[in-house]
Design an enzyme around this catalytic site. Structure first.
Site, PDB file in Angstrom:
ATOM      1  N   ASP A  74    -104.091  -2.989  -3.655  1.00 52.58           N
ATOM      2  CA  ASP A  74    -105.234  -1.855  -3.486  1.00 52.58           C
ATOM      3  C   ASP A  74    -106.412  -1.832  -2.514  1.00 52.58           C
ATOM      4  O   ASP A  74    -107.139  -0.835  -2.275  1.00 52.58           O
ATOM      5  CB  ASP A  74    -106.213  -1.956  -5.061  1.00 52.58           C
ATOM      6  N   ASP A  75    -107.195  -2.790  -2.515  1.00 52.99           N
ATOM      7  CA  ASP A  75    -107.630  -2.684  -1.096  1.00 52.99           C
ATOM      8  C   ASP A  75    -107.564  -2.746   0.402  1.00 52.99           C
ATOM      9  O   ASP A  75    -107.733  -1.820   0.628  1.00 52.99           O
ATOM     10  CB  ASP A  75    -107.938  -4.527  -0.865  1.00 52.99           C
TER      11      ASP A  75
END
Length: 556
Positions: free
Chosen positions: A274-275
């Site tokens: 997700d980052d």
């Protein structure tokens, strides 16, 4: 334990068969209704005498929750209260969250979750999630099975090394997957029984934690090298074995491990970071919304990204895939350019040719962020540096001197790490900027004009991507699926919201937005050949989305 509704063949009523009896029902947060158990349910499940006489409606329970919540004096106290509600009655917790999204998402997740992670060992009340440590080597699958549910849809794992903007929090990083999965449930309707938070606790470099007598994690320096990677490999293999249909999300790994872990395993199971990818999809969605507002074209934009970590790299990659050619990335030492000393292979990927910037004025031997803004004349400035106040007045005035409508996104979390506040950005750009921030900010009034500040929150991307990949049974999560999510997100910003200056929808719309993104992501997975054709995507999504309401219970 199985939590699977059934339909009465005679009446057609949907109900939940329950095998537990007595206190076991009250102590299981996925089953507990508290005072909402009816007299018939109390008799059938062995609860007579264990609850006050009055049978509460959910509305009455929500009023009681609201009164208790409002008595808390700080955001951390509110976070702790909501966590305790989560631990005793999941249906009520998610109904309260769903009905108060704009107010509660910043408490359940960023920015408040950063403080919860920082103080995790001292505010600990009840275990939630699965902790995998070096002592579990050879038995990781057994640790996953201890959860009691194997029909998982989403697994979120962190090794706790780079928690938001506050760094290594050791076992306290568990707050991140717990918070992320709460957002999966409220935004994408993933039933909480099908979510699995995992902390890969391999030690910590946080000396304050190691010296804290109350610290609950593995009390050793962080595991590195082959021993670390073999444990990661075993965890991935165990997830494939125990949760074979789950989508796997990497969360808050450090730069030194995040890319390696993703690249090594993204073909083994449907997974994403997700980052790296979620943030990129969110930024691209905001830029596409800005193109709706300005009438510009994405391929004509010039972008400066302050921050060359996971987020900066992911943003650069996805913007290039979407057609943006002019991208300049800086780190703490200035512009990344070919031949600059001391940049590793990953940063070299982001470097521009030296001849492309040779005629720019520069500070010292390189180009600092102000030099880059003056030389590149960007239309878009993105901050993922974790450095507060990085976007100074001279820098933003220099940008605004060359751009009619600057797009400025200071995205670093928590709020204390924000590169500039919206009021500063608007004041220094003459009120012309379109602003999106990583943390929530109030509207800004300037010269009689009210500017709405959209929150560039990954919650607009990852739940829909995860749900779409899950319902499609995608073999892998592709960049094309994030491009589809970004386009859908941009189209989901209401016209009046966009006109008021916000590049993202209100948080209150996250559930319908996630549903739309899931649809487009699932169709993209089929189009790319990483999922089998689906007869009715919308029907499959609807069947996968849980509503936090009480079903009637019957003794199984």
């Amino acid at each position: 334990m199985r939590i699977r509704p059934a339909i009465d063949p005679d009446s057609g009523e949907l109900y939940l068969p329950v095998t537990q009896r007595g206190r076991a029902v009250l102590e299981e947060p996925l089953l507990n209704k508290g005072t909402a158990f009816t007299p018939e349910e109390r008799d059938a499940l062995g609860l007579r005498g264990m609850l006050p006489a009055h049978t509460s409606s959910m509305g009455e329970q929500l009023s009681r929750v609201r009164e208790q919540y409002d008595e808390k004096g700080t955001d951390l106290e509110r976070h702790i209260y909501l966590a305790s509600l989560h631990d005793r009655n999941e249906t009520l917790f998610f109904r309260f969250l769903l009905e108060n999204l704009e107010e509660l998402v910043p408490i359940v997740y960023t920015p408040t979750v950063a403080e919860a992670c920082r103080h995790w060992s001292r505010i600990f009340r009840q275990a939630r999630g699965i902790y995998v440590t070096p002592a579990d080597r050879g038995r990781v699958a057994d640790a996953l099975r201890s959860r009691g549910f194997t029909d998982a849809a989403i697994v979120v794992v962190t090794d706790n090394e780079r928690i938001l903007g506050i760094g290594d929090q050791g076992a306290g990083g568990m707050g991140i997957p717990v918070g992320k999965l709460a957002l999966y449930t409220v935004a994408a309707g993933i039933h909480p029984a099908r979510t699995v938070p995992i902390s890969l606790d391999v030690g910590t470099e946080n000396t304050a934690l190691l010296a804290d007598p109350l610290y609950l994690g593995v009390r050793q320096r962080r595991l590195r090298g082959d021993e670390y990677w073999s444990l990661v490999d075993e965890l991935v293999a165990a997830v494939r074995e125990v949760f074979p249909h789950a989508v796997f999300q990497w969360e808050d790994f450090a730069n030194r491990t995040s890319f390696t872990a993703l690249d090594a395993h993204r073909k083994e199971l449907p997974s994403f970071n997700d980052d790296i990818q979620g943030t990129a999809g969110m930024v691209l969605g905001g830029m596409l919304a800005a193109m709706r507002a300005t009438g510009g074209r994405l391929e004509d934009q010039t972008v400066v990204i302050a921050g060359a970590g996971s987020a900066g790299t992911g943003i650069s990659r996805l913007l290039r895939a979407a057609g943006v050619a002019r991208i300049f990335v800086t780190d703490s030492r200035g512009l990344l350019f070919a031949g600059r000393a001391g940049i590793d292979e990953r940063k070299a990927e982001l470097a521009v040719p030296r001849e492309a910037v040779a005629d720019w004025e520069r500070t010292g031997t390189g180009w600092d962020l102000l030099d880059v803004v003056q030389g590149a004349r960007p239309t878009t400035l993105i901050g993922v540096s974790g450095t507060a106040a990085l976007f100074t007045e001279p820098l933003l005035r220099a940008m605004a001197a060359h751009v009619p409508t600057p797009i400025v996104m200071p995205l670093s979390n928590p709020t204390s790490c924000c590169e500039a506040t919206p009021s500063e950005i608007l004041a220094w750009t003459g009120g012309r900027a379109l602003v999106a921030t990583g943390s929530p900010f109030a509207e800004v009034e300037l010269d009689g004009v009210c500017h709405r500040i959209g929150q560039a929150n990954n919650v607009f991307v990852f739940p829909g991507v995860g749900l779409g990949a899950y319902v499609a049974r995608a073999a892998t999560v592709t960049d094309g699926m994030f491009l589809a999510a970004a386009r859908c997100l941009a189209d989901s910003v209401p016209a009046d919201v966009l006109q008021a200056g916000a590049l993202f929808p209100p948080i209150g719309l996250v559930r319908p937005v996630s549903r739309r993104i899931a649809h487009d992501v699932a169709e993209q997975a089929v189009a790319e050949g990483v999922a089998d054709p689906i007869v009715d995507v919308e029907s499959r999504i609807a069947q996968s989305m849980w509503e936090p309401v009480y079903l009637p219970y019957r003794a199984a």
